[in-house]
Design a protein around this motif. Structure first.
Motif, short mmCIF file in Angstrom:
data_model
loop_
_atom_site.label_atom_id
_atom_site.label_comp_id
_atom_site.label_asym_id
_atom_site.label_seq_id
_atom_site.Cartn_x
_atom_site.Cartn_y
_atom_site.Cartn_z
N ALA A 78 0.95 -1.42 0.07
CA ALA A 78 0.04 0.00 -0.15
C ALA A 78 0.90 1.22 0.02
O ALA A 78 0.45 2.29 -0.21
N ILE A 83 -2.03 7.72 -0.99
CA ILE A 83 -3.33 7.48 0.10
C ILE A 83 -3.17 8.75 1.06
O ILE A 83 -2.20 9.01 1.75
N TYR A 87 -4.41 4.19 7.17
CA TYR A 87 -4.92 2.89 6.54
C TYR A 87 -4.31 1.64 7.76
O TYR A 87 -3.06 1.79 8.08
N THR A 93 -5.15 -5.81 2.86
CA THR A 93 -5.52 -4.27 2.71
C THR A 93 -5.05 -3.73 1.36
O THR A 93 -5.42 -2.99 0.60
N SER A 94 -3.73 -4.09 1.42
CA SER A 94 -2.91 -3.39 0.24
C SER A 94 -3.52 -3.95 -1.04
O SER A 94 -3.63 -3.32 -2.14
N LEU A 97 -6.82 -2.12 -1.53
CA LEU A 97 -6.65 -0.63 -2.01
C LEU A 97 -6.01 -0.53 -3.60
O LEU A 97 -6.59 0.46 -4.20
N VAL A 110 -6.20 7.86 -3.34
CA VAL A 110 -7.50 7.45 -2.29
C VAL A 110 -7.42 8.18 -1.11
O VAL A 110 -6.56 8.76 -0.61
N PRO A 113 -9.57 6.16 3.13
CA PRO A 113 -10.46 5.06 3.13
C PRO A 113 -10.73 4.60 4.50
O PRO A 113 -10.27 4.79 5.53
N VAL A 137 -12.84 -2.08 1.48
CA VAL A 137 -12.36 -0.73 1.50
C VAL A 137 -13.32 0.15 0.65
O VAL A 137 -13.75 -0.13 -0.26
#
Length: 145
Positions: A78, A83, A87, A93-94, A97, A110, A113, A137
């Protein structure tokens, strides 16, 4: 007694020769403060993306040998996705995203988030054996004018 002394000297000498060296070098990061005005960018409506990872003994076999450049399945971080906001820093999660920004062409970043993460450990509740992680997300995406 002499044999014991020789063994101790040999062990001591071996420890000295087989030492481990770790060197850490850091540089001071410059102050990267950018003052953006709301007039500098546009925000989309809230978008959603999901990702799932299944690990067995800590290994994600579905992505172990998969190397697709530019696809969310590859080993991405990520930190390579622009971003604004905080996060959760984990691999699933990466993936989510990256999928979010990849599926919305023209997005530059982003914006704050919201991350919902669900982890299930189906084998006796032990996450070391098997772990299923689902991440959703939700975020607005921004484009610079």
């Amino acid at each position: 007694n002499k044999i014991m002394n020789k063994i101790i000297y040999l062990l001591f000498f071996t420890l000295i020769i087989s030492s481990c060296t770790t060197i850490h070098k850091t540089t001071r990061q410059p102050s990267n403060i950018i003052q953006l005005q709301y007039a500098d960018f546009d925000l989309s409506e809230q978008q959603t993306a999901k990702a799932t990872s299944v690990t067995i003994l800590g290994i994600d076999f579905a992505r172990l040998f998969l190397r697709k450049t530019g696809a969310y399945e590859s080993a991405i971080s990520a930190s390579s996705i622009p971003i604004l906001g905080q996060y959760l820093a984990d691999q699933t999660t990466s993936y989510a995203l990256y999928r979010l920004i990849d599926e919305n062409d023209g997005a530059d970043f982003v914006f704050y988030p919201q991350i919902e993460k669900k982890t299930t450990c189906p084998v006796l509740g032990l996450c070391l054996i098997n772990k299923i992680t689902d991440v959703e997300v939700k975020a607005k995406l921004g484009t610079f004018k």
